[in-house]
Design a protein around this motif. Structure first.
Motif, mmCIF file in Angstrom:
data_model
loop_
_atom_site.group_PDB
_atom_site.id
_atom_site.type_symbol
_atom_site.label_atom_id
_atom_site.label_comp_id
_atom_site.label_asym_id
_atom_site.label_seq_id
_atom_site.Cartn_x
_atom_site.Cartn_y
_atom_site.Cartn_z
ATOM 1 N N GLU A 168 0.840 -1.186 0.000
ATOM 2 C CA GLU A 168 0.000 0.000 0.000
ATOM 3 C C GLU A 168 0.878 1.241 0.000
ATOM 4 O OE1 GLU A 168 -3.786 -1.368 2.667
ATOM 5 O OE2 GLU A 168 -1.857 -1.223 3.693
ATOM 6 N N ARG A 169 0.505 2.237 -0.786
ATOM 7 C CA ARG A 169 1.175 3.525 -0.731
ATOM 8 C C ARG A 169 0.533 4.365 0.369
ATOM 9 N NH1 ARG A 169 -0.608 7.281 -5.810
ATOM 10 N NH2 ARG A 169 0.816 8.702 -4.725
ATOM 11 N N TRP A 170 1.363 5.135 1.051
ATOM 12 C CA TRP A 170 0.863 6.100 2.027
ATOM 13 C C TRP A 170 0.679 7.426 1.299
ATOM 14 C CZ3 TRP A 170 -0.172 5.113 7.252
ATOM 15 C CH2 TRP A 170 0.107 3.796 7.651
ATOM 16 N N LYS A 171 -0.557 7.867 1.218
ATOM 17 C CA LYS A 171 -0.868 9.068 0.461
ATOM 18 C C LYS A 171 -0.248 10.305 1.115
ATOM 19 C CE LYS A 171 -5.129 7.676 -1.860
ATOM 20 N NZ LYS A 171 -6.537 8.055 -2.130
ATOM 21 N N LEU A 172 0.069 11.280 0.257
ATOM 22 C CA LEU A 172 0.680 12.521 0.717
ATOM 23 C C LEU A 172 -0.302 13.677 0.561
ATOM 24 C CD1 LEU A 172 4.193 12.108 -0.939
ATOM 25 C CD2 LEU A 172 3.663 11.872 1.488
ATOM 26 N N GLN A 173 -0.215 14.588 1.517
ATOM 27 C CA GLN A 173 -1.000 15.818 1.481
ATOM 28 C C GLN A 173 -0.046 16.985 1.694
ATOM 29 O OE1 GLN A 173 -4.641 15.822 3.882
ATOM 30 N NE2 GLN A 173 -4.230 17.936 4.474
ATOM 31 N N ASN A 174 0.232 17.728 0.634
ATOM 32 C CA ASN A 174 1.229 18.809 0.691
ATOM 33 C C ASN A 174 2.575 18.303 1.203
ATOM 34 O OD1 ASN A 174 -0.659 20.786 -0.205
ATOM 35 N ND2 ASN A 174 -1.461 20.959 1.884
ATOM 36 N N GLY A 175 2.938 17.099 0.755
ATOM 37 C CA GLY A 175 4.221 16.525 1.129
ATOM 38 C C GLY A 175 4.226 15.785 2.446
ATOM 39 N N LEU A 176 3.138 15.811 3.188
ATOM 40 C CA LEU A 176 3.037 15.164 4.497
ATOM 41 C C LEU A 176 2.266 13.856 4.393
ATOM 42 C CD1 LEU A 176 2.042 18.350 6.554
ATOM 43 C CD2 LEU A 176 4.343 17.366 6.366
ATOM 44 N N ILE A 177 2.575 12.912 5.276
ATOM 45 C CA ILE A 177 1.862 11.633 5.288
ATOM 46 C C ILE A 177 0.445 11.873 5.794
ATOM 47 C CG2 ILE A 177 1.817 9.290 6.205
ATOM 48 C CD1 ILE A 177 4.155 9.775 4.328
ATOM 49 N N ALA A 178 -0.530 11.582 4.944
ATOM 50 C CA ALA A 178 -1.912 11.963 5.254
ATOM 51 C C ALA A 178 -2.640 10.952 6.134
ATOM 52 C CB ALA A 178 -2.683 12.164 3.954
ATOM 53 N N GLY A 179 -2.099 9.745 6.245
ATOM 54 C CA GLY A 179 -2.760 8.726 7.060
ATOM 55 C C GLY A 179 -3.641 7.799 6.251
ATOM 56 N N GLU A 180 -3.921 8.149 4.986
ATOM 57 C CA GLU A 180 -4.717 7.287 4.121
ATOM 58 C C GLU A 180 -3.793 6.427 3.263
ATOM 59 O OE1 GLU A 180 -7.331 9.627 1.772
ATOM 60 O OE2 GLU A 180 -8.110 10.759 3.477
ATOM 61 N N LYS A 181 -4.250 5.198 3.005
ATOM 62 C CA LYS A 181 -3.464 4.276 2.197
ATOM 63 C C LYS A 181 -4.246 3.860 0.955
ATOM 64 C CE LYS A 181 -2.927 1.619 5.853
ATOM 65 N NZ LYS A 181 -2.524 0.470 6.707
ATOM 66 N N GLU A 182 -3.480 3.467 -0.065
ATOM 67 C CA GLU A 182 -4.082 2.997 -1.311
ATOM 68 C C GLU A 182 -3.288 1.799 -1.808
ATOM 69 O OE1 GLU A 182 -5.173 4.768 -5.744
ATOM 70 O OE2 GLU A 182 -3.593 5.713 -4.568
ATOM 71 N N ILE A 183 -3.977 0.716 -2.144
ATOM 72 C CA ILE A 183 -3.305 -0.492 -2.597
ATOM 73 C C ILE A 183 -2.699 -0.249 -3.984
ATOM 74 C CG2 ILE A 183 -3.618 -2.905 -3.248
ATOM 75 C CD1 ILE A 183 -5.900 -3.037 -1.195
ATOM 76 N N VAL A 184 -1.424 -0.596 -4.117
ATOM 77 C CA VAL A 184 -0.710 -0.423 -5.386
ATOM 78 C C VAL A 184 -0.347 -1.777 -5.993
ATOM 79 C CG1 VAL A 184 1.367 0.535 -6.465
ATOM 80 C CG2 VAL A 184 0.210 1.809 -4.655
ATOM 81 N N LEU A 185 0.104 -2.702 -5.159
ATOM 82 C CA LEU A 185 0.515 -4.026 -5.626
ATOM 83 C C LEU A 185 -0.293 -5.085 -4.889
ATOM 84 C CD1 LEU A 185 4.371 -3.383 -5.471
ATOM 85 C CD2 LEU A 185 3.014 -3.524 -7.553
ATOM 86 N N ILE A 186 -0.888 -6.003 -5.638
ATOM 87 C CA ILE A 186 -1.678 -7.079 -5.038
ATOM 88 C C ILE A 186 -1.070 -8.411 -5.445
ATOM 89 C CG2 ILE A 186 -3.957 -8.129 -4.791
ATOM 90 C CD1 ILE A 186 -5.186 -5.465 -5.624
ATOM 91 N N ASN A 187 -0.234 -8.954 -4.574
ATOM 92 C CA ASN A 187 0.414 -10.254 -4.792
ATOM 93 C C ASN A 187 1.067 -10.330 -6.172
ATOM 94 O OD1 ASN A 187 1.238 -12.799 -3.948
ATOM 95 N ND2 ASN A 187 -0.515 -13.802 -4.947
ATOM 96 N N THR A 188 1.841 -9.301 -6.483
ATOM 97 C CA THR A 188 2.569 -9.254 -7.747
ATOM 98 C C THR A 188 3.941 -8.645 -7.516
ATOM 99 O OG1 THR A 188 2.516 -8.456 -10.044
ATOM 100 C CG2 THR A 188 1.628 -6.982 -8.372
#
Length: 287
Positions: A168-188
């Motif tokens: 999962e990528r940790w999303k950025l908000q103005n360069g800061l870690i926003a606390g939200e995640k997004e799946i980028v790689l799924i068993n690959t």
């Protein structure tokens, strides 16, 4: 410009920021490092004594407030060339009255570039030369040309991890870690490159299983292996619509939007005892 060379590689760096400026493979006749174009005027800055963005460009230590721009000051400092051999160059920076105003720790920083056949190794050594603990982060930010060849496109390339990842990528908000995640790689272990991948800033990962990421093409055999064993954080980034990708191994990470700005509580911060030395290393194997 300082140069080291063997039968496979010609590697160049400059004293400003101890920054790599060229990785040329004589066998493939290709330049692998981004050549500081208008989209991003750098090649491979060293990130020290912080990695990433601070809230309001400030941190707190011992009830004092200090200001540091994103990624710290090392990349704009003039380093001393300490060693220069045919296959090795060593750059040196130590704390000064100027650095102590923004980073209240005495340090010695060595950056050592060495080549062996087709592999370039990059070693960071940080010594706490003060009389109390030292708090810092350090990381790399090398940008690699994509495509490597003029008759190829960005979308012909992909990143290959040496382990299958559920990442999962940790999303950025103005360069800061926003606390939200997004799946980028799924068993690959493959991530196709496309320029829109970076339209919402860097892909920031924590604790990947992989310790090697390769840049490969679907249309040719040339590329590179990027080895980064021991780094807990990793960034993948490009400027908008630019022909490069940065592979960034980090000991440290940007502030969270909820961080209290206390340096001692900062995620990923290294606590180095007095007169001790911290070292880490990554390497680039071109083919």
């Amino acid at each position: 410009m300082i140069k080291i060379e063997n039968d496979f590689l010609v590697v160049k760096a400059k004293s400003e920021g101890a920054e790599l400026t060229s990785i040329f493979n004589k066998k493939t006749n290709l330049e692998y490092l981004w050549q500081a174009g208008k989209e991003w005027p750098k090649h491979a800055p060293v990130l020290f004594p912080i990695v990433g963005q601070l809230i309001d460009n400030k941190y707190l230590y011992n009830d004092q407030s200090f200001s540091l721009d994103r990624h710290g000051f090392a990349r704009s400092q003039k380093f001393e060339v300490r060693k220069r051999e045919s296959n090795l160059m060593e750059f040196f920076l130590k704390s000064s009255d100027e650095t102590l105003k923004v980073f209240p720790f005495h340090f010695e920083l060595k950056i050592i570039y060495s080549i062996d056949k087709n592999k370039l190794s990059v070693k960071y050594e940080v010594k706490n030369s003060g009389i109390e603990k030292m708090l810092f982060s350090i990381g790399g930010h090398p940008a690699f040309k994509v495509p490597l060849k003029e008759d190829e496109n960005y979308e012909d390339y992909f990143l290959e991890f040496n382990q299958n990842e559920f990442a999962e990528r940790w999303k950025l908000q103005n360069g800061l870690i926003a606390g939200e995640k997004e799946i980028v790689l799924i068993n690959t272990n493959k991530l196709p490159l496309k320029k829109s991948l970076f339209y919402s800033d860097a892909l920031v990962f924590k604790h990947l299983k992989s310790d090697t990421i390769s840049i490969k093409s679907k249309k040719s055999n040339e590329g590179l292996h990027f080895h980064f064993k021991g780094f807990p954080y990793f960034g993948i980034w490009s400027a908008k619509d630019a022909d490069f990708v940065c592979l960034e191994p980090w000991h440290g990470i940007a502030d969270s939007i909820k961080h209290n700005q206390q340096l001692e509580k900062k995620e990923g911060i290294i606590n180095l005892k007095l007169q001790k030395t911290f070292s880490c290393e990554y390497s680039i194997e071109t083919f």
